[in-house]
Structures are given as C-alpha cells and as structure tokens.
Design a protein around this motif. Structure first.
Motif, PDB file in Angstrom:
ATOM      1  N   ASN A   1      25.707 -12.667  15.168  1.00  0.00           N
ATOM      2  CA  ASN A   1      25.053 -13.259  14.001  1.00  0.00           C
ATOM      3  C   ASN A   1      24.981 -12.363  12.773  1.00  0.00           C
ATOM      4  O   ASN A   1      24.476 -12.784  11.742  1.00  0.00           O
ATOM      5  CB  ASN A   1      23.631 -13.681  14.375  1.00  0.00           C
ATOM      6  N   GLY A   2      25.413 -11.138  12.889  1.00  0.00           N
ATOM      7  CA  GLY A   2      25.322 -10.220  11.756  1.00  0.00           C
ATOM      8  C   GLY A   2      23.976  -9.507  11.725  1.00  0.00           C
ATOM      9  O   GLY A   2      23.180  -9.609  12.647  1.00  0.00           O
ATOM     10  N   GLN A   3      23.750  -8.804  10.649  1.00  0.00           N
ATOM     11  CA  GLN A   3      22.554  -7.976  10.543  1.00  0.00           C
ATOM     12  C   GLN A   3      21.284  -8.801  10.393  1.00  0.00           C
ATOM     13  O   GLN A   3      21.305  -9.909   9.864  1.00  0.00           O
ATOM     14  CB  GLN A   3      22.688  -7.019   9.362  1.00  0.00           C
ATOM     15  N   PHE A   4      20.194  -8.203  10.840  1.00  0.00           N
ATOM     16  CA  PHE A   4      18.876  -8.797  10.661  1.00  0.00           C
ATOM     17  C   PHE A   4      18.468  -8.597   9.206  1.00  0.00           C
ATOM     18  O   PHE A   4      18.653  -7.520   8.645  1.00  0.00           O
ATOM     19  CB  PHE A   4      17.855  -8.103  11.575  1.00  0.00           C
ATOM     20  N   GLU A   5      17.924  -9.639   8.581  1.00  0.00           N
ATOM     21  CA  GLU A   5      17.473  -9.541   7.193  1.00  0.00           C
ATOM     22  C   GLU A   5      16.020  -9.098   7.103  1.00  0.00           C
ATOM     23  O   GLU A   5      15.595  -8.552   6.097  1.00  0.00           O
ATOM     24  CB  GLU A   5      17.636 -10.882   6.484  1.00  0.00           C
ATOM     25  N   ALA A   6      15.245  -9.388   8.137  1.00  0.00           N
ATOM     26  CA  ALA A   6      13.818  -9.050   8.172  1.00  0.00           C
ATOM     27  C   ALA A   6      13.468  -8.658   9.596  1.00  0.00           C
ATOM     28  O   ALA A   6      14.113  -9.132  10.547  1.00  0.00           O
ATOM     29  CB  ALA A   6      12.972 -10.240   7.723  1.00  0.00           C
ATOM     30  N   ILE A   7      12.457  -7.826   9.753  1.00  0.00           N
ATOM     31  CA  ILE A   7      12.106  -7.414  11.113  1.00  0.00           C
ATOM     32  C   ILE A   7      11.637  -8.601  11.949  1.00  0.00           C
ATOM     33  O   ILE A   7      11.806  -8.606  13.159  1.00  0.00           O
ATOM     34  CB  ILE A   7      11.079  -6.257  11.137  1.00  0.00           C
ATOM     35  N   GLU A   8      11.111  -9.632  11.298  1.00  0.00           N
ATOM     36  CA  GLU A   8      10.665 -10.835  12.013  1.00  0.00           C
ATOM     37  C   GLU A   8      11.831 -11.579  12.664  1.00  0.00           C
ATOM     38  O   GLU A   8      11.631 -12.337  13.614  1.00  0.00           O
ATOM     39  CB  GLU A   8       9.927 -11.791  11.059  1.00  0.00           C
ATOM     40  N   ASP A   9      13.057 -11.366  12.179  1.00  0.00           N
ATOM     41  CA  ASP A   9      14.231 -12.038  12.744  1.00  0.00           C
ATOM     42  C   ASP A   9      14.479 -11.632  14.196  1.00  0.00           C
ATOM     43  O   ASP A   9      15.196 -12.313  14.919  1.00  0.00           O
ATOM     44  CB  ASP A   9      15.482 -11.729  11.913  1.00  0.00           C
ATOM     45  N   ILE A  10      13.880 -10.539  14.637  1.00  0.00           N
ATOM     46  CA  ILE A  10      14.032 -10.094  16.021  1.00  0.00           C
ATOM     47  C   ILE A  10      13.493 -11.162  16.983  1.00  0.00           C
ATOM     48  O   ILE A  10      13.917 -11.240  18.139  1.00  0.00           O
ATOM     49  CB  ILE A  10      13.331  -8.714  16.225  1.00  0.00           C
ATOM     50  N   LEU A  11      12.595 -12.004  16.496  1.00  0.00           N
ATOM     51  CA  LEU A  11      12.029 -13.082  17.316  1.00  0.00           C
ATOM     52  C   LEU A  11      13.066 -14.141  17.691  1.00  0.00           C
ATOM     53  O   LEU A  11      12.852 -14.921  18.612  1.00  0.00           O
ATOM     54  CB  LEU A  11      10.843 -13.741  16.598  1.00  0.00           C
TER      55      LEU A  11
ATOM     56  N   THR B   1       0.844  -1.191   0.000  1.00  0.00           N
ATOM     57  CA  THR B   1       0.000   0.000   0.000  1.00  0.00           C
ATOM     58  C   THR B   1       0.882   1.244   0.000  1.00  0.00           C
ATOM     59  O   THR B   1       2.103   1.155   0.198  1.00  0.00           O
ATOM     60  CB  THR B   1      -0.913   0.037   1.237  1.00  0.00           C
ATOM     61  N   ALA B   2       0.275   2.388  -0.165  1.00  0.00           N
ATOM     62  CA  ALA B   2       1.012   3.659  -0.158  1.00  0.00           C
ATOM     63  C   ALA B   2       1.629   3.940   1.213  1.00  0.00           C
ATOM     64  O   ALA B   2       2.598   4.684   1.306  1.00  0.00           O
ATOM     65  CB  ALA B   2       0.087   4.795  -0.561  1.00  0.00           C
ATOM     66  N   LYS B   3       1.091   3.327   2.274  1.00  0.00           N
ATOM     67  CA  LYS B   3       1.610   3.572   3.621  1.00  0.00           C
ATOM     68  C   LYS B   3       2.782   2.657   3.991  1.00  0.00           C
ATOM     69  O   LYS B   3       3.356   2.805   5.058  1.00  0.00           O
ATOM     70  CB  LYS B   3       0.498   3.369   4.653  1.00  0.00           C
ATOM     71  N   ALA B   4       3.153   1.708   3.138  1.00  0.00           N
ATOM     72  CA  ALA B   4       4.217   0.754   3.464  1.00  0.00           C
ATOM     73  C   ALA B   4       5.557   1.464   3.642  1.00  0.00           C
ATOM     74  O   ALA B   4       5.904   2.369   2.888  1.00  0.00           O
ATOM     75  CB  ALA B   4       4.333  -0.301   2.371  1.00  0.00           C
ATOM     76  N   ASP B   5       6.296   1.042   4.667  1.00  0.00           N
ATOM     77  CA  ASP B   5       7.618   1.603   4.945  1.00  0.00           C
ATOM     78  C   ASP B   5       8.668   0.747   4.240  1.00  0.00           C
ATOM     79  O   ASP B   5       8.960  -0.367   4.655  1.00  0.00           O
ATOM     80  CB  ASP B   5       7.870   1.622   6.452  1.00  0.00           C
ATOM     81  N   SER B   6       9.260   1.272   3.184  1.00  0.00           N
ATOM     82  CA  SER B   6      10.232   0.502   2.393  1.00  0.00           C
ATOM     83  C   SER B   6      11.495   0.183   3.185  1.00  0.00           C
ATOM     84  O   SER B   6      12.262  -0.701   2.801  1.00  0.00           O
ATOM     85  CB  SER B   6      10.587   1.253   1.117  1.00  0.00           C
ATOM     86  N   LYS B   7      11.736   0.871   4.304  1.00  0.00           N
ATOM     87  CA  LYS B   7      12.907   0.589   5.135  1.00  0.00           C
ATOM     88  C   LYS B   7      12.664  -0.554   6.114  1.00  0.00           C
ATOM     89  O   LYS B   7      13.579  -0.996   6.784  1.00  0.00           O
ATOM     90  CB  LYS B   7      13.301   1.837   5.925  1.00  0.00           C
ATOM     91  N   ALA B   8      11.436  -1.026   6.182  1.00  0.00           N
ATOM     92  CA  ALA B   8      11.088  -2.068   7.143  1.00  0.00           C
ATOM     93  C   ALA B   8      11.114  -3.475   6.534  1.00  0.00           C
ATOM     94  O   ALA B   8      10.849  -4.450   7.221  1.00  0.00           O
ATOM     95  CB  ALA B   8       9.723  -1.798   7.757  1.00  0.00           C
ATOM     96  N   TYR B   9      11.419  -3.578   5.256  1.00  0.00           N
ATOM     97  CA  TYR B   9      11.513  -4.905   4.627  1.00  0.00           C
ATOM     98  C   TYR B   9      12.530  -4.872   3.495  1.00  0.00           C
ATOM     99  O   TYR B   9      12.832  -3.825   2.946  1.00  0.00           O
ATOM    100  CB  TYR B   9      10.144  -5.386   4.120  1.00  0.00           C
ATOM    101  N   ASN B  10      13.051  -6.046   3.181  1.00  0.00           N
ATOM    102  CA  ASN B  10      14.017  -6.212   2.109  1.00  0.00           C
ATOM    103  C   ASN B  10      13.391  -7.153   1.091  1.00  0.00           C
ATOM    104  O   ASN B  10      13.320  -8.355   1.316  1.00  0.00           O
ATOM    105  CB  ASN B  10      15.312  -6.795   2.671  1.00  0.00           C
ATOM    106  N   SER B  11      12.924  -6.623  -0.016  1.00  0.00           N
ATOM    107  CA  SER B  11      12.186  -7.436  -0.984  1.00  0.00           C
ATOM    108  C   SER B  11      13.050  -8.489  -1.678  1.00  0.00           C
ATOM    109  O   SER B  11      12.523  -9.391  -2.313  1.00  0.00           O
ATOM    110  CB  SER B  11      11.518  -6.541  -2.027  1.00  0.00           C
ATOM    111  N   SER B  12      14.366  -8.432  -1.519  1.00  0.00           N
ATOM    112  CA  SER B  12      15.228  -9.402  -2.202  1.00  0.00           C
ATOM    113  C   SER B  12      15.590 -10.619  -1.336  1.00  0.00           C
ATOM    114  O   SER B  12      16.245 -11.532  -1.833  1.00  0.00           O
ATOM    115  CB  SER B  12      16.500  -8.719  -2.697  1.00  0.00           C
ATOM    116  N   ILE B  13      15.157 -10.664  -0.080  1.00  0.00           N
ATOM    117  CA  ILE B  13      15.505 -11.840   0.734  1.00  0.00           C
ATOM    118  C   ILE B  13      14.682 -13.043   0.299  1.00  0.00           C
ATOM    119  O   ILE B  13      13.535 -12.915  -0.126  1.00  0.00           O
ATOM    120  CB  ILE B  13      15.355 -11.594   2.255  1.00  0.00           C
TER     121      ILE B  13
END
Length: 179
Positions: A149-159, A79-91
C-alpha cells in the motif's frame, strides 16, 4: 404577605430553570480560536478528534479538504513537546476522524526529561518494530502492508494493518513516527 412569598418563590424557580437551560446550550458548543468544537456535521465537513501534544485537544468540525495543519491551528497549535516526525501537517483530513500528536520526550521517574526512542514505521524492519512493542506477526504485517500500500501518511494508519487494534496502537503510538 403570603402572596409575595409565593410570587418570589415562583420567580426564583423560573430564573434558575432558565439559567440551567442556557448553560446546557452553551456547554454543548464550546468555542476555541473562534471555531465551534461540536456541531452538526455537513457533507463537506467532518468531526475530527485531535489529542496528544496540542494546546486544546478535543473534537473539531473542519472541512474535509483542509489539512492536519489547519486542524492543529484550530486546536491552538502544538506544544513544545510535540514530535514533528510523528505527523505530517500537509495531509488532508478527508475521511479521517482522529489524530494523535505524539510527544518527543517524556518525564522519567527521576523528574528528568528523557527522549523517547522511536521507530519510523515507513522504513523500519521487523526487528525494529518488535523492539518497540509489536509482536512478530504484527511486525511482519506492517512490512507487508507497507509493500502493498505504500507509506503510511499518519501514525493512525497503522490501525489499517491486520492484527493491530486500538490497544496495540495505544501502546506504541508514542514510539512510532512517519518520517
């Protein structure tokens, strides 16, 4: 005359039963963008849930070698409200079963659109993490996890971080980014 009434009732009951069974079959396998949203999953496919700022949130069956971008496409795009910094579409989807596309703004009580203050979980210090809702122990665990472990690839990885469960994730998922 009685025979005709009985035959009419039988035909009606059979027709209703047939329509009900057809409706159940159709509702269990919805189709969006020409793709089924629920199926038996094979070895190289995974059933993945996508929610948040996508046009058609829900469960999708997708090949494990596809990317989040492919899943977003199946869900009708962001949607127009999606935050492009909150996900990585290439993972890659791989073994992931859930994705949340966070909003970049929210509606305030005065009906105005307000940008959400966010913290990058890949670069934030403990104080910044605490400021958005993590406790001190969780913030320290995030920094430690990131170092190991290095950087998080997705915000869900925080789990995957010790001490962070689904309720904490639900509370902060709109306030974190990965880039």
């Amino acid at each position: 005359m009685v025979k005709l009434v009985v035959i009419g009732i039988i035909i009606t009951v059979v027709s209703i039963a047939t329509f009900i069974s057809l409706d159940k079959k159709n509702s269990s396998n919805s189709i969006i963008n020409g793709q089924p949203t629920s199926l038996v999953v094979g070895e190289s496919e995974s059933k993945v849930n996508i929610s948040g700022e996508v046009n058609h949130p829900g469960d999708y069956v997708i090949a494990t070698d596809k990317t989040l971008g492919d899943l977003i496409y199946l869900a009708g795009g962001v949607t127009a409200k999606a935050d492009s910094k909150a996900y990585n579409s290439s993972i890659l989807i791989s073994t992931r079963t859930e994705f949340y596309i966070a909003p970049s703004s929210e509606n305030s009580s005065s009906c105005a659109v307000v940008d959400i203050s966010k913290v990058n979980i890949n670069t934030a210090d403990e104080q910044s993490l605490i400021s958005i809702g993590f406790n001190a122990s969780q913030a320290a665990n995030i920094v430690s996890y990131r170092s190991s472990n290095g950087q998080f690839e997705a915000i869900e990885d925080i789990l995957e971080v010790k001490g962070i469960g689904k309720s904490t994730y639900a509370k902060v998922r709109t306030k974190i980014t990965i880039s």
